[in-house]
Design a protein around this motif. Structure first.
Motif, short mmCIF file in Angstrom:
data_model
loop_
_atom_site.label_atom_id
_atom_site.label_comp_id
_atom_site.label_asym_id
_atom_site.label_seq_id
_atom_site.Cartn_x
_atom_site.Cartn_y
_atom_site.Cartn_z
N ALA A 72 0.84 -1.20 0.00
CA ALA A 72 0.00 0.00 0.00
C ALA A 72 0.87 1.25 0.00
CB ALA A 72 -0.91 -0.01 1.22
N LEU A 73 0.42 2.28 -0.72
CA LEU A 73 1.14 3.55 -0.76
C LEU A 73 1.01 4.28 0.56
CD1 LEU A 73 0.27 4.85 -4.35
CD2 LEU A 73 2.22 3.48 -3.60
N PHE A 74 -0.15 4.18 1.19
CA PHE A 74 -0.29 4.68 2.55
C PHE A 74 -1.41 3.96 3.27
CE2 PHE A 74 -3.13 8.06 0.62
CZ PHE A 74 -4.29 7.74 1.31
N THR A 75 -1.35 3.98 4.59
CA THR A 75 -2.37 3.41 5.46
C THR A 75 -2.74 4.43 6.51
OG1 THR A 75 -1.48 1.16 5.18
CG2 THR A 75 -2.91 1.56 7.08
N ILE A 76 -4.06 4.71 6.63
CA ILE A 76 -4.53 5.69 7.61
C ILE A 76 -5.68 5.09 8.41
CG2 ILE A 76 -5.59 7.96 7.97
CD1 ILE A 76 -4.22 8.95 5.51
N LYS A 77 -5.58 5.14 9.71
CA LYS A 77 -6.65 4.70 10.60
C LYS A 77 -7.52 5.91 10.92
CE LYS A 77 -8.38 1.65 13.68
NZ LYS A 77 -9.00 0.36 13.31
N ILE A 78 -8.80 5.86 10.49
CA ILE A 78 -9.66 7.03 10.68
C ILE A 78 -10.75 6.78 11.71
CG2 ILE A 78 -9.24 7.82 8.33
CD1 ILE A 78 -12.09 6.89 7.65
N GLY A 79 -10.90 5.55 12.20
CA GLY A 79 -11.95 5.26 13.18
C GLY A 79 -11.89 3.81 13.60
N GLU A 80 -12.97 3.37 14.26
CA GLU A 80 -13.04 2.00 14.75
C GLU A 80 -14.15 1.19 14.08
OE1 GLU A 80 -10.76 0.79 16.70
OE2 GLU A 80 -9.80 2.76 16.94
N GLU A 81 -15.02 1.85 13.33
CA GLU A 81 -16.16 1.19 12.71
C GLU A 81 -15.94 1.02 11.21
OE1 GLU A 81 -18.72 -0.08 14.23
OE2 GLU A 81 -18.17 0.60 16.25
N TYR A 82 -16.84 0.25 10.59
CA TYR A 82 -16.72 -0.04 9.16
C TYR A 82 -16.85 1.22 8.31
CZ TYR A 82 -21.80 0.42 8.48
OH TYR A 82 -23.09 0.91 8.40
N THR B 220 -15.08 11.59 7.54
CA THR B 220 -13.65 11.89 7.66
C THR B 220 -13.10 12.12 6.27
OG1 THR B 220 -13.46 10.48 9.62
CG2 THR B 220 -11.42 11.08 8.49
N SER B 221 -12.44 13.25 6.08
CA SER B 221 -11.83 13.54 4.77
C SER B 221 -10.32 13.39 4.88
CB SER B 221 -12.19 14.95 4.31
OG SER B 221 -11.78 15.93 5.24
N ILE B 222 -9.74 12.83 3.83
CA ILE B 222 -8.30 12.57 3.76
C ILE B 222 -7.70 13.39 2.63
CG2 ILE B 222 -6.54 10.81 3.31
CD1 ILE B 222 -8.48 8.75 4.50
N ASP B 223 -6.60 14.05 2.90
CA ASP B 223 -5.83 14.74 1.88
C ASP B 223 -5.00 13.69 1.15
OD1 ASP B 223 -3.95 16.14 0.39
OD2 ASP B 223 -3.71 17.74 1.87
N LEU B 224 -5.43 13.33 -0.07
CA LEU B 224 -4.77 12.25 -0.79
C LEU B 224 -3.34 12.60 -1.17
CD1 LEU B 224 -7.65 10.99 -3.12
CD2 LEU B 224 -6.62 9.75 -1.20
N LYS B 225 -3.10 13.84 -1.50
CA LYS B 225 -1.75 14.25 -1.89
C LYS B 225 -0.83 14.35 -0.68
CE LYS B 225 -3.10 16.59 -6.18
NZ LYS B 225 -4.22 15.71 -6.36
N GLY B 226 -1.39 14.76 0.44
CA GLY B 226 -0.58 14.87 1.65
C GLY B 226 -0.57 13.62 2.50
N SER B 227 -1.39 12.63 2.14
CA SER B 227 -1.49 11.35 2.86
C SER B 227 -1.77 11.56 4.35
CB SER B 227 -0.20 10.53 2.68
OG SER B 227 0.06 10.31 1.32
N LYS B 228 -2.75 12.42 4.64
CA LYS B 228 -3.08 12.70 6.03
C LYS B 228 -4.56 13.08 6.15
CE LYS B 228 -1.66 17.54 5.54
NZ LYS B 228 -0.76 18.61 6.03
N ILE B 229 -5.09 13.03 7.34
CA ILE B 229 -6.48 13.41 7.58
C ILE B 229 -6.63 14.91 7.43
CG2 ILE B 229 -8.30 13.53 9.34
CD1 ILE B 229 -7.34 10.87 10.41
N PHE B 230 -7.63 15.32 6.68
CA PHE B 230 -7.90 16.75 6.45
C PHE B 230 -8.89 17.30 7.47
CE2 PHE B 230 -10.66 19.91 4.24
CZ PHE B 230 -9.73 20.94 4.16
#
Length: 405
Positions: A200-210, A233-243
């Motif tokens: 994977a290019l990146f992995t981000i944990k944004i919560g605990e539910e599906y 939850t929005s993710i900055d795809l270019k910055g690979s972080k939660i927005f």
């Protein structure tokens, strides 16, 4: 209660009741015969009829014209196994049907018939999602077996396989281009993949539910994720972080759609509400509406203003969102609807239900009627919720769209 196929057992019973409402009571000859009978007995209502004709406006005329056209659509597809997801090909008359035993069925469709072209045995456990890339060359699938696959549509050969892609079963996929896809799992983890690489290019944990749904716009700067934790939850795809993260909603957020040239984001919920967000302003909704009495499981944008949604009650409803008003019933299943999609030419939407069937609905009439709808007119919401549109199995021509003008 939110519909959820994640823990369902494999179904082996075929659901075929041998009936199709479209082919019985809804026959156009019956409607025509009824109209002729009314003409023969018009001695007492000729004056009323003439008065009505004189006062007919553009909306009523458009609706009458649509009612007189044959409602052409492909026949229903019924399968042996529970259908989890469907996806139309972006350029051809093909539809992919993913089922609970891990297979994907590729059907070719026309107004007259549907033909099974291929059965692809891809996963060892229940499929969760099936999607085509924008060119229709690659089909992406995922399943409860935690595998993400890319398959060549023409040959049926495997192009890439990410085994154990997540620690938990993958719930949702979203292709970004012919090589890149994002995936979200049952425990709130999002990953970005490139078919040309193994990891994977990146992995981000944004919560605990599906994660129930993911969406982005044409620029693909932000990826918006909805899910069982009741948050966007929005993710900055270019910055690979939660927005950003939204406020917490007391319901599962189940599905999303973009409108108004991708400036408006509509989100459905397990309590039957729609929440409207401005794009990039994902923290708090700008408006909310009651869309259904039961859980909204899926939606599909039809025009820049109109959405069709369905879910627990099995009814497909259309609504104009700007400003909001119910338009009526597009179609219906006897059991809950799991997924919706729209064909490449915009002529049909397809819906799959717990009956193990896929039904097609001709919705081309929305393009001509959309601009004629007077959304500022005071409406009867209760009546509009049960109006049957031209694609519906049930006809109520006498009061179709009554109250619009």
């Amino acid at each position: 209660m939110t519909l959820d196929f994640r823990d369902m057992e494999k179904s082996t019973d075929s659901s075929d009741d041998g009936s199709d409402l479209e082919d019985s009571e809804m026959d156009e000859d019956v409607i025509a015969s009824s109209n002729e009978s009314e003409d023969e007995n018009n001695d007492n209502n000729e004056d009323i009829h003439n008065s009505s004709d004189e006062s007919e406006d553009d909306v009523v005329k458009a609706i009458r014209a649509e009612k007189n056209k044959p409602r052409d659509h492909p026949p229903t597809i019924t399968t042996e196994d529970f259908i989890v997801d469907i996806s139309f090909h972006p350029a051809k008359n093909l539809i992919a049907i993913a089922n609970i035993v891990g297979d994907v069925l590729l059907y070719e469709y026309s107004n007259e018939e549907t033909n099974l072209l291929k059965t692809l045995e891809l996963h060892l456990k229940s499929c969760r999602d099936v999607e085509f890339d924008n060119d229709g060359l690659t089909m992406f699938t995922t399943a409860k077996d935690k595998v993400v696959m890319a398959t060549d549509v023409e040959t049926g050969k495997l192009k890439q396989c990410f085994e154990n892609a997540h620690d938990d079963p993958v719930y949702k996929l979203l292709p970004l281009d012919s090589n890149k896809i994002v995936s979200g799992d049952d425990s709130g983890t999002v990953k970005l993949w490139d078919l040309r690489r193994q990891g994977a290019l990146f992995t981000i944990k944004i919560g605990e539910e599906y994660i129930s749904d993911m969406i982005t716009n044409e620029t693909q700067k932000y990826l918006v994720c909805a899910g069982g934790d009741g948050m966007l939850t929005s993710i900055d795809l270019k910055g690979s972080k939660i927005f950003s993260r939204s406020e917490h909603y007391e319901a599962d957020l189940t599905c999303m759609g973009l409108f108004r040239s991708e400036t408006k984001l509509l989100v459905g919920s397990s309590i039957g509400k729609f929440y409207l967000f401005n794009w990039k302003e994902f923290g708090l909704h700008s408006d909310e509406y009651i869309g259904h009495k039961h859980s909204i499981q899926c939606m599909i944008p039809i025009t820049q203003n109109i959405v069709v949604s369905s879910g627990e009650d099995g009814i497909l409803r259309a609504a104009h969102m700007f400003p909001q008003r119910q338009l009526g019933v597009v179609g219906q299943h006897s059991l809950p609807v799991e997924a919706l999609d729209i064909s490449h030419d915009g002529q049909y939407i397809a819906s799959c239900s717990h009956d193990n069937d896929v039904k097609f609905w001709n919705i081309s009439y929305f393009e001509s009627i959309d601009s004629l709808i007077d959304v500022n007119h005071k409406n009867n919401k209760r009546k509009d919720m049960i109006n049957n549109l031209p694609s519906s199995n049930i006809k109520n021509a006498s009061d179709f769209f009554s109250g619009l003008v």
